[in-house]
Design a protein around this motif. Structure first.
Motif, PDB file in Angstrom:
ATOM      1  N   LEU A 121      92.793  28.129 -23.597  1.00 27.83           N
ATOM      2  CA  LEU A 121      94.399  28.240 -23.869  1.00 27.83           C
ATOM      3  C   LEU A 121      94.977  26.870 -23.194  1.00 27.83           C
ATOM      4  CD1 LEU A 121      96.904  29.593 -25.255  1.00 27.83           C
ATOM      5  CD2 LEU A 121      97.173  30.794 -22.973  1.00 27.83           C
ATOM      6  N   ARG A 122      94.569  26.527 -22.057  1.00 26.71           N
ATOM      7  CA  ARG A 122      95.123  25.524 -21.472  1.00 26.71           C
ATOM      8  C   ARG A 122      94.572  23.928 -22.073  1.00 26.71           C
ATOM      9  NH1 ARG A 122      94.109  28.290 -16.455  1.00 26.71           N
ATOM     10  NH2 ARG A 122      91.757  27.204 -16.284  1.00 26.71           N
ATOM     11  N   ARG A 123      93.575  24.169 -22.571  1.00 26.01           N
ATOM     12  CA  ARG A 123      93.000  22.804 -23.179  1.00 26.01           C
ATOM     13  C   ARG A 123      93.684  22.615 -24.420  1.00 26.01           C
ATOM     14  NH1 ARG A 123      87.673  24.471 -21.349  1.00 26.01           N
ATOM     15  NH2 ARG A 123      87.138  25.414 -23.523  1.00 26.01           N
ATOM     16  N   GLU A 124      94.050  23.720 -25.382  1.00 24.76           N
ATOM     17  CA  GLU A 124      94.668  23.609 -26.425  1.00 24.76           C
ATOM     18  C   GLU A 124      96.293  23.222 -26.253  1.00 24.76           C
ATOM     19  OE1 GLU A 124      94.403  27.389 -28.268  1.00 24.76           O
ATOM     20  OE2 GLU A 124      92.321  27.344 -28.481  1.00 24.76           O
ATOM     21  N   SER A 167      97.675  19.728 -27.723  1.00 25.94           N
ATOM     22  CA  SER A 167      98.855  19.598 -28.435  1.00 25.94           C
ATOM     23  C   SER A 167      99.699  18.826 -27.896  1.00 25.94           C
ATOM     24  CB  SER A 167      99.198  21.088 -28.843  1.00 25.94           C
ATOM     25  OG  SER A 167     100.426  21.161 -29.502  1.00 25.94           O
ATOM     26  N   TYR A 168      99.985  18.890 -26.373  1.00 26.39           N
ATOM     27  CA  TYR A 168     101.050  18.111 -25.733  1.00 26.39           C
ATOM     28  C   TYR A 168     100.695  16.474 -26.011  1.00 26.39           C
ATOM     29  CZ  TYR A 168     104.055  16.160 -22.184  1.00 26.39           C
ATOM     30  OH  TYR A 168     105.116  15.619 -21.530  1.00 26.39           O
ATOM     31  N   SER A 169      99.450  16.432 -25.770  1.00 26.22           N
ATOM     32  CA  SER A 169      98.776  14.704 -25.736  1.00 26.22           C
ATOM     33  C   SER A 169      99.253  14.381 -27.164  1.00 26.22           C
ATOM     34  CB  SER A 169      97.524  14.686 -25.640  1.00 26.22           C
ATOM     35  OG  SER A 169      97.169  15.195 -24.113  1.00 26.22           O
ATOM     36  N   ASN A 170      98.852  15.173 -28.478  1.00 29.44           N
ATOM     37  CA  ASN A 170      99.075  14.597 -29.528  1.00 29.44           C
ATOM     38  C   ASN A 170     100.535  14.442 -29.941  1.00 29.44           C
ATOM     39  OD1 ASN A 170      96.558  14.435 -30.402  1.00 29.44           O
ATOM     40  ND2 ASN A 170      96.466  16.589 -31.262  1.00 29.44           N
TER      41      ASN A 170
END
Length: 439
Positions: free
Chosen positions: A425-428, A432-435
């Motif tokens: 979940l943290r990776r997702e 998402s934030y990076s994109n």
């Protein structure tokens, strides 16, 4: 005319039917109080003033012996104090201050020679004082089943407050005869106490209970018109007693075959104490027999089980059952089985599930529990598996160890799954934030 004849025949038969009432026989007993019981069951076969308070004299020493055996050690060395040799009267073995003697020898002196100094020495050894010992005697008497007993001393010398009953003495004798050591002592009429630190010569003891040895001239009595020896066939105890106020007293026991009887005679005159005892014992052996009514683990019945992992449970008797019955009535005993038609699981092994009663003329003469011969588990989704020894896995410690280990492994796996899920979940979220800000 036929009706009249039939009526007389019926009356005749009723008169001659053996009565079940064990204690209704009229015997010519001269003593003021007496009783006869079956030593196995305690069933009263005859009684006369059995609950009347009486002076017991040295039959008191039955209780003294019981407490010595239960609270003392036969190998104990008892040191005689300065007072004991001089504070009693009557029968004695001439104990001396500072004398060292074993409790075993004191017990033989108590029950064979009926030594009052031995009784006092035992009391002080067990309880510290005769008063404390008397309190212990009264407590034990009640536990045994005595109803009207009050002891004030360990020997039975006269005291207006020292009384018991024929019934109570019979209960004490029954209890005492269940002790192997007591039985081995009272069946003897002679014993030798070896020299002690105060006596260079042995002491030779002899019982006053002539039921054990009384034969020949001077040992004859007349019983029901027949001259017989005082010695009684099968007699192997227990205790005589005499004081002026108590007169002749005798608690006796005899065994023939598998039937043991106990008689008590209180306040008889002279050798009538033996005449009365012979009459009582003769009455018991002539009119009664012991019959085994059941055997331990005897099969009774299979009972249907509701919601069980087995269709039925086997009911068995939990103990061997014996009863004393009038001779000739053996075939009149009725066996009454009290069991439910069905029983609901779970059922444990040896669980009481019913009762069996043995009746004679409508009176229950013996009884026993009916118990389960097996364990029955409640039927469910998971069938209870049994090991090779016939016990449920649920009762094995290692089974629960394995269960706990599996639960622990599941818990660890679950914790790892939760941690992995949180990492994904943290990776997702990070991705998402990076994109979002990439362009």
């Amino acid at each position: 005319m036929k009706k009249i004849i039939a009526l007389f025949v019926t009356i005749f038969l009723l008169i001659n039917i053996p009565a079940l009432s064990y204690a209704n026989k009229k015997l010519d007993i001269s003593a003021e109080a007496a009783i006869l019981i079956d030593a196995n069951t305690g069933k009263i076969l005859y009684e006369k003033n059995a609950h009347k308070p009486m002076f017991p004299a040295s039959t008191t020493k039955i209780m003294t012996a019981i407490l010595a055996l239960e609270y003392g050690n036969l190998d104990d060395t008892v040191v005689i104090d300065d007072k004991t040799p001089y504070e009693i009267s009557g029968s004695h073995i001439a104990l001396e201050p500072g004398e060292m003697i074993t409790l075993k020898d004191l017990l033989y002196a108590l029950l064979i020679e009926s030594a009052n100094d031995a009784a006092t020495a035992i009391a002080k050894h067990i309880s510290g004082s005769t008063q404390n010992f008397a309190d212990l005697m009264n407590k034990k008497a009640k536990e045994i089943g005595a109803k009207n007993t009050h002891f004030t001393n360990p020997h039975g010398l006269p005291d207006k407050n020292h009384t018991t009953t024929a019934y109570d003495l019979a209960m004490m004798a029954k209890y005492a005869m269940e002790n192997d050591t007591f039985r081995s002592i009272v069946k003897n009429y002679k014993y030798t106490i070896p020299p002690t630190n105060k006596k260079d010569e042995p002491r030779y003891l002899k019982s006053a209970n002539r039921l054990l040895y009384g034969t020949g001239s001077g040992n004859k009595i007349v019983v029901d018109g027949k001259t017989v020896n005082i010695k009684y066939d099968g007699a192997d105890g227990i205790k005589t007693g005499y004081t002026y106020v108590a007169q002749q007293c005798l608690v006796a026991t005899a065994k023939r075959g598998n039937l043991r009887l106990i008689s008590v005679v209180l306040h008889a005159v002279g050798t009538n104490v033996y005449v009365d005892t012979h009459k009582l014992l003769n009455y018991g052996f002539d009119n009664f027999t012991t019959k085994q009514l059941s055997f331990k683990n005897e099969f009774i019945k299979n009972i249907d089980v509701i919601k069980g992992d087995k269709p039925f449970v086997t009911g068995i008797i939990n103990k061997s059952v014996f009863s004393i019955i009038p001779k000739g009535r053996e075939n009149d005993i009725v066996k009454d089985i009290i069991l439910p038609d069905k029983i609901t699981a779970p059922i444990t092994k040896d669980q009481v599930i019913g009762r069996v009663e043995y009746k004679l003329d409508g009176e229950v003469i013996a009884a026993a529990n009916i118990v389960s011969a097996m364990e029955i588990n409640q039927k469910g989704i998971i069938r209870v598996v049994e090991t090779t020894d016939g016990k449920s896995l649920f009762k094995k410690w290692w089974f629960w160890f394995i269960v706990m280990f599996i639960i622990w492994r599941i818990f660890i796996g679950y914790k790892r799954y939760k941690r992995a899920k949180r990492r994904r979940l943290r990776r997702e979220i990070t991705f998402s934030y990076s994109n979002r800000y990439k362009y």
